[in-house]
Scaffold this active site. Structure first.
Site, PDB file in Angstrom:
ATOM      1  N   LYS A 152       0.924  -1.133   0.036  1.00 57.04           N
ATOM      2  CA  LYS A 152       0.089   0.043   0.111  1.00 57.04           C
ATOM      3  C   LYS A 152       0.978   1.273   0.105  1.00 57.04           C
ATOM      4  CE  LYS A 152      -2.899   0.747   3.547  1.00 57.04           C
ATOM      5  NZ  LYS A 152      -2.658   1.978   4.401  1.00 57.04           N
ATOM      6  N   GLY A 192      -5.090   8.065   5.541  1.00 61.24           N
ATOM      7  CA  GLY A 192      -4.190   9.028   6.260  1.00 61.24           C
ATOM      8  C   GLY A 192      -2.973   9.206   5.313  1.00 61.24           C
ATOM      9  N   SER A 219       6.865   9.238  12.406  1.00 66.08           N
ATOM     10  CA  SER A 219       5.802   9.141  11.214  1.00 66.08           C
ATOM     11  C   SER A 219       6.316   9.326   9.837  1.00 66.08           C
ATOM     12  CB  SER A 219       4.747  10.148  11.226  1.00 66.08           C
ATOM     13  OG  SER A 219       3.897  10.227  10.273  1.00 66.08           O
ATOM     14  N   GLN A 237       4.363   9.135   7.206  1.00 66.18           N
ATOM     15  CA  GLN A 237       3.540  10.204   6.605  1.00 66.18           C
ATOM     16  C   GLN A 237       4.220  11.630   6.292  1.00 66.18           C
ATOM     17  OE1 GLN A 237      -0.330   9.164   7.837  1.00 66.18           O
ATOM     18  NE2 GLN A 237      -0.125   7.139   6.980  1.00 66.18           N
ATOM     19  N   ASP A 263       2.016  -1.037  12.049  1.00 62.21           N
ATOM     20  CA  ASP A 263       0.490  -1.436  11.558  1.00 62.21           C
ATOM     21  C   ASP A 263       0.069  -2.749  11.980  1.00 62.21           C
ATOM     22  OD1 ASP A 263      -0.139   1.096  10.129  1.00 62.21           O
ATOM     23  OD2 ASP A 263       0.833   0.459   8.404  1.00 62.21           O
ATOM     24  N   LYS A 275      -4.421   6.136  14.487  1.00 57.02           N
ATOM     25  CA  LYS A 275      -4.561   5.419  13.124  1.00 57.02           C
ATOM     26  C   LYS A 275      -5.960   5.581  12.701  1.00 57.02           C
ATOM     27  CE  LYS A 275      -0.252   4.232  12.907  1.00 57.02           C
ATOM     28  NZ  LYS A 275       0.630   4.920  11.937  1.00 57.02           N
ATOM     29  N   ARG A 290      -6.565   2.380  17.808  1.00 60.67           N
ATOM     30  CA  ARG A 290      -6.404   0.780  17.558  1.00 60.67           C
ATOM     31  C   ARG A 290      -5.917   0.044  19.164  1.00 60.67           C
ATOM     32  NH1 ARG A 290      -3.030   0.658  12.022  1.00 60.67           N
ATOM     33  NH2 ARG A 290      -5.077   0.518  10.526  1.00 60.67           N
ATOM     34  N   ARG A 314      -7.631  -2.988   9.679  1.00 60.88           N
ATOM     35  CA  ARG A 314      -6.801  -3.770  10.210  1.00 60.88           C
ATOM     36  C   ARG A 314      -7.562  -4.309  11.579  1.00 60.88           C
ATOM     37  NH1 ARG A 314      -2.524  -3.207   6.890  1.00 60.88           N
ATOM     38  NH2 ARG A 314      -1.918  -1.088   6.375  1.00 60.88           N
TER      39      ARG A 314
HETATM   40  C1  S3P Z   1       2.455   4.912   6.014  1.00 63.51           C
HETATM   41  C2  S3P Z   1       3.160   5.364   7.301  1.00 63.51           C
HETATM   42  C3  S3P Z   1       2.351   4.959   8.506  1.00 63.51           C
HETATM   43  C4  S3P Z   1       1.650   3.754   8.570  1.00 63.51           C
HETATM   44  C5  S3P Z   1       0.550   3.876   7.414  1.00 63.51           C
HETATM   45  C6  S3P Z   1       1.260   3.986   5.998  1.00 63.51           C
HETATM   46  C7  S3P Z   1       3.056   5.333   4.925  1.00 63.51           C
HETATM   47  O1  S3P Z   1       1.707   5.842   9.110  1.00 63.51           O
HETATM   48  O2  S3P Z   1       0.853   3.419   9.612  1.00 63.51           O
HETATM   49  O3  S3P Z   1      -0.196   2.474   7.225  1.00 63.51           O
HETATM   50  O4  S3P Z   1       2.935   4.658   3.826  1.00 63.51           O
HETATM   51  O5  S3P Z   1       4.061   6.378   4.949  1.00 63.51           O
HETATM   52  P1  S3P Z   1       2.354   7.142  10.224  1.00 63.51           P
HETATM   53  O6  S3P Z   1       3.175   7.722   9.184  1.00 63.51           O
HETATM   54  O7  S3P Z   1       1.266   7.925  10.907  1.00 63.51           O
HETATM   55  O8  S3P Z   1       3.110   6.558  11.110  1.00 63.51           O
END
Ligand code: S3P
Length: 450
Positions: free
Chosen positions: A28, A101, A174, A176, A327, A354, A358, A403
């Site tokens: 993903k 997210g 993070s 992200q 995750d 999340k 969770r 999840r």
């Molecule tokens: C992800 C980062 C993670 C993860 C999410 C995918 C990504 O989140 O939980 O499913 O692809 O960068 P966080 O950045 O909030 O930790």
């Protein structure tokens, strides 16, 4: 409610041995990044093995709204005709990122340093999640944001007309946030530097380098210092998306807890920033082996073989491993319920923001089904009673979280009585073939009449 429609209640019954091969879908994280970076390159990026889950489809639709040509050729083959760094046009309409997210935060970063305005929204889960963690660093580039109280979606971003490069230490672990800042840095002049104290998944860094950006990572006393040169011309790529270790976690963990199982999950990406669950399971005494270890597209890959493991013991999961398995805590807590003793999970506050909280979602559902759980703000402990110990018999809420839904269905496969989830619809965001794949292995899952 399911992400995009009426709830789909599901029930998992105690299942016979799970046997066979489980070909899980594409990663993903890498799928989102393939579409976004493809849209920021000049020319055509060719992707195979793209995850066709709703989250990624929503990101593809968003890239079209910013002006890229995104084409679905079927069977996971997609092309993206990119518009170049700084080439995004202003969307005509609100960008709906659904449940994702990763989608919304990365896309906010990608548009933040172009002189355009975009409004973002999502489903009931996404619209509760914190966005200030992204809009705060984007403000340093000169990006303005106007959202709901507490920095929630729906939110409008006004991209910086004359962006400044940024030096930013990410306050929470993070990927992200790190990725949003790096994507914004692409269209700022000079060097953008992101510092992360704890290593999080590094797909953005690897893929940016693959697309021709000048990016380097230095490991220092303060953590990983990632330096990106702004305003490159990204070159289109041919991308083969590896299979998702976070999806592999479900058939692997199911095999460990369902009596007599022996399941092979081929071609799983084992990037060290993602593989923490498998190390943890081995530490617990799981019969999990890595076969045919090899390298593909610069990433370690293996076929995972998981067999029923009646002698697993609870352990204290090292907190420094949390980012590499963030995750996977929900499904780990299910395995912990069938291990003997306490599985202690600390340093996991991020689990509370999340797709759902969770810790709360798993703790209440596990307790309802007869498993002892203690929890605090950034820790929880699951006390397992060994194989056959979980009573089951209850319906739990999935809280719009794929999840959570999948984890409780795995619980039901090995509990004494069936376990139901009020809505399995969100599973389609990341693992649309979960039901047929698990059923083909021998799992007894059904959609429950309402
Ligand atoms: C992800 C980062 C993670 C993860 C999410 C995918 C990504 O989140 O939980 O499913 O692809 O960068 P966080 O950045 O909030 O930790």
């Amino acid at each position: 409610m399911s992400a995009h429609g009426t709830p789909i209640p599901m029930t998992a019954h105690r299942s016979g041995p799970l046997k066979g091969e489980a070909h899980v879908p594409g990663d993903k994280s890498i799928s989102h990044r393939s579409l976004i970076l493809g849209a920021m390159a000049v020319g055509e990026t060719h992707i195979t093995g793209l995850l066709e889950g709703q989250d990624v489809i929503d990101t593809g639709r968003a890239m079209r709204a910013f002006g890229a040509e995104v084409t679905d050729h079927g069977q996971g083959v997609w092309t993206v005709q990119g518009v170049g760094v700084g080439g995004f046009g202003e969307p005509d309409n609100v960008i709906d990122c659904g449940n994702s997210g990763t989608g919304v935060r990365l896309i906010m970063g990608a548009m933040a340093t172009s002189a355009i305005t975009a409004t973002f929204t999502g489903d009931a889960s996404l619209n509760k999640r914190p966005m200030a963690r992204v809009t705060d660093p984007l403000a340093l580039f000169g990006t303005q944001s106007h959202g709901r109280t507490g920095g929630r979606l729906p939110m409008t971003l006004i991209g910086a007309r004359d962006p400044l490069p940024v030096r930013y230490t990410v306050p929470v672990p993070s990927a992200q946030v790190k990725s949003a800042v790096l994507l914004a840095g692409l269209n700022a002049p000079g060097e953008t530097v992101v510092i992360e104290r704890e290593a999080t998944r590094d797909h953005s860094e690897r893929m940016l380098a693959g697309f021709g950006a000048v990016i380097s990572t230095e490991v220092t006393d303060q953590g990983r210092v990632i330096t990106l040169q702004g305003q490159p011309e990204l070159k289109p790529q041919t991308i083969v998306v590896p299979r998702d270790p976070s999806s592999a976690a479900f058939p692997v963990c199911a095999a460990l807890v369902v009596e007599g199982s022996d399941v092979l999950v081929p071609n799983i990406g084992l990037n060290p920033t993602r593989a923490g669950l498998f190390t943890t399971l081995q530490d617990m005494g799981a019969d999990l082996t890595f076969e045919n270890l090899r390298e593909e597209g610069g990433e370690p890959v293996a076929d995972l073989r998981a067999r029923f493991s009646p002698d697993m013991k609870g352990i204290e999961v090292p907190p420094e491993r949390a980012a590499s398995m963030i995750d996977e805590y929900p499904v780990l807590s299910v395995v912990a319920a069938f291990a003997t003793g306490d599985t202690v999970m600390r340093g996991v506050k991020e689990l509370r923001v999340k797709e759902s909280d969770r810790i709360d979602a798993m703790a209440s559902g596990l307790r309802a089904n007869g498993v002892a759980v203690q929890e605090g703000e950034d820790w929880w402990i699951v006390t397992g009673g060994g194989p056959g110990s979980v009573a089951g018999g209850e319906t739990v809420q999935s809280h719009l979280d794929h999840r959570i839904a999948m984890s409780f269905l795995i619980l039901g496969m090995a509990a004494q009585k069936p376990v139901s989830v009020d809505d399995g619809g969100p599973i389609a965001t990341s693992f649309p073939i979960f039901e047929p794949l698990m059923s083909a292995l021998g799992a007894r899952i059904e959609r429950t009449e309402t």
